[in-house]
Design an enzyme around this catalytic site. Structure first.
Site, mmCIF file in Angstrom:
data_model
loop_
_atom_site.group_PDB
_atom_site.id
_atom_site.type_symbol
_atom_site.label_atom_id
_atom_site.label_comp_id
_atom_site.label_asym_id
_atom_site.label_seq_id
_atom_site.Cartn_x
_atom_site.Cartn_y
_atom_site.Cartn_z
ATOM 1 N N LYS A 184 0.849 -1.203 0.000
ATOM 2 C CA LYS A 184 0.000 0.000 0.000
ATOM 3 C C LYS A 184 0.879 1.246 0.000
ATOM 4 O O LYS A 184 0.640 2.200 -0.737
ATOM 5 C CB LYS A 184 -0.924 -0.011 1.233
ATOM 6 C CG LYS A 184 -2.084 -0.990 1.076
ATOM 7 C CD LYS A 184 -2.851 -1.232 2.358
ATOM 8 C CE LYS A 184 -3.929 -2.296 2.110
ATOM 9 N NZ LYS A 184 -4.621 -2.764 3.308
ATOM 10 N N ASP B 194 -11.554 2.622 3.756
ATOM 11 C CA ASP B 194 -11.950 1.214 3.617
ATOM 12 C C ASP B 194 -13.459 1.086 3.391
ATOM 13 O O ASP B 194 -13.937 0.015 3.011
ATOM 14 C CB ASP B 194 -11.574 0.446 4.899
ATOM 15 C CG ASP B 194 -10.353 -0.434 4.694
ATOM 16 O OD1 ASP B 194 -10.054 -0.761 3.525
ATOM 17 O OD2 ASP B 194 -9.707 -0.788 5.696
ATOM 18 N N GLN C 218 -5.131 -1.536 9.477
ATOM 19 C CA GLN C 218 -4.990 -2.855 8.847
ATOM 20 C C GLN C 218 -5.613 -3.943 9.738
ATOM 21 O O GLN C 218 -5.280 -4.061 10.914
ATOM 22 C CB GLN C 218 -3.502 -3.147 8.592
ATOM 23 C CG GLN C 218 -3.235 -4.457 7.872
ATOM 24 C CD GLN C 218 -3.787 -4.471 6.449
ATOM 25 O OE1 GLN C 218 -3.633 -3.518 5.684
ATOM 26 N NE2 GLN C 218 -4.453 -5.556 6.083
#
Ligand code: NAD
Length: 281
Positions: A52, A119, A96
């Site tokens: 990422k 997200d 995460q």
């Protein structure tokens, strides 16, 4: 059969984002920023976060990774998120997953301000997506959606069957395809006859976590098949679709690896840019 090249599609999307970031910088004199919080030292999470960061830098985003040991207190993480919520240089925040057991995942998700929730997991974004309003959309289903649209721009009236009803994949996928006027069936572990459902589909999205569950004789001719699954097996990483068999019938199919996976990260970058743009209005 069209082999859907997710690596190529993701590289193209990153290229578009790179150009857009240059334009945004010229217009606002700043660039979108992505901050990732990584807790613990689980290898897959570390690899995801490293990728990422690499791709965020490639498209010109300001990127930061904040690392905590897996013993970190929940309070410390929540306070950091509150701080990032207020930080004007941060457009997107991602924690995460999975998290250590002592940290409440839902509390973490709900502490991220919805406008920075890249997200798309915050209940506000989930609700906005299901109501058809502007929202951040979870990255993996967004990537699947973009791949499907590349093959078939007009999805009006298509019959879509989604295998798996997770909040991460199946449910947002359903919303995206509904918005495109598909007739959507969402199946799960209690579905009576999965083969029968799949045989009716013009589009199948498999997000289950069972190696090669979707077989060749479950797929009618001319179906677009998107394989989200990533399963470690004795013969290596395989998807939720029996690739060889299904490729004989499908109109288009994503490989594993090299299909949906690369699009997930590219869509995270896209979501960060979108959050930045919305914050400038
Ligand atoms: P999950 O475990 O949260 O959900 C799985 C879903 O499959 C559940 O809704 C369950 O009801 C359904 N299911 C289980 N057995 C079934 C059966 N026999 N028939 C029909 N449905 C059944 O999984 P998830 O988080 O959505 O992940 C699914 C897969 O996608 C996993 O392999 C995961 O590793 C992979 N994944 C890939 C990416 C990517 O970027 N490519 C991202 C996230 C997840």
């Amino acid at each position: 059969m069209i082999l859907i090249d997710g690596k190529k599609a993701a590289a193209e999307l990153r290229e578009e984002l790179k150009k857009e970031v240059i334009e945004l910088k010229a217009k606002y004199n700043k660039v979108p920023g992505l901050t990732v919080i990584l807790i613990g030292d689980m290898t897959p999470s570390q690899i995801y976060v490293r990728n990422k960061e690499k791709f965020a830098n490639e498209v010109g985003l300001k990127s930061e990774v904040i690392k905590y040991p897996d013993t970190v207190e929940e309070k410390t993480v929540l306070e950091k998120i509150e701080e990032l919520n207020k930080d004007e240089t941060v457009s997107g925040i991602l924690v995460q997953l999975p998290l250590p057991k002592h940290i409440d995942k839902q509390k973490v998700i709900e502490t991220i301000i919805p406008s920075k929730d890249v997200d798309g997991f915050h209940p506000m974004n989930v609700g906005n997506l299901s109501s058809g309003y502007e929202s951040s959309v979870p990255c993996t289903p967004l990537g699947c959606y973009l791949l499907i649209k590349k093959i078939e721009p007009n999805l009006n009236g298509k019959k879509a069957v989604i295998v798996g009803r997770s909040n991460l994949n199946g449910k947002p996928m359903m919303q995206l395809l509904l918005k495109e006027n598909c007739t959507v069936t969402i199946t799960h572990s209690k579905t009576k006859d999965l083969k029968l459902e799949c045989l009716e589909a013009d589009i199948i999205v498999a997000a289950v976590g069972i190696p090669e569950l979707v077989k060749g004789d479950w797929v009618k001719k001319d179906t677009i098949v998107i394989d989200v699954g990533i399963n470690k097996t004795d013969k290596g990483i395989v998807g939720d679709v029996a690739f060889e068999e299904v490729s004989k019938n499908a109109k288009a199919l994503t490989p594993v690896p090299g299909g949906v996976g690369p699009m997930t990260i590219a869509c995270l970058l896209k979501n960060t840019v979108e959050c930045f743009k919305r914050s400038q209005i």
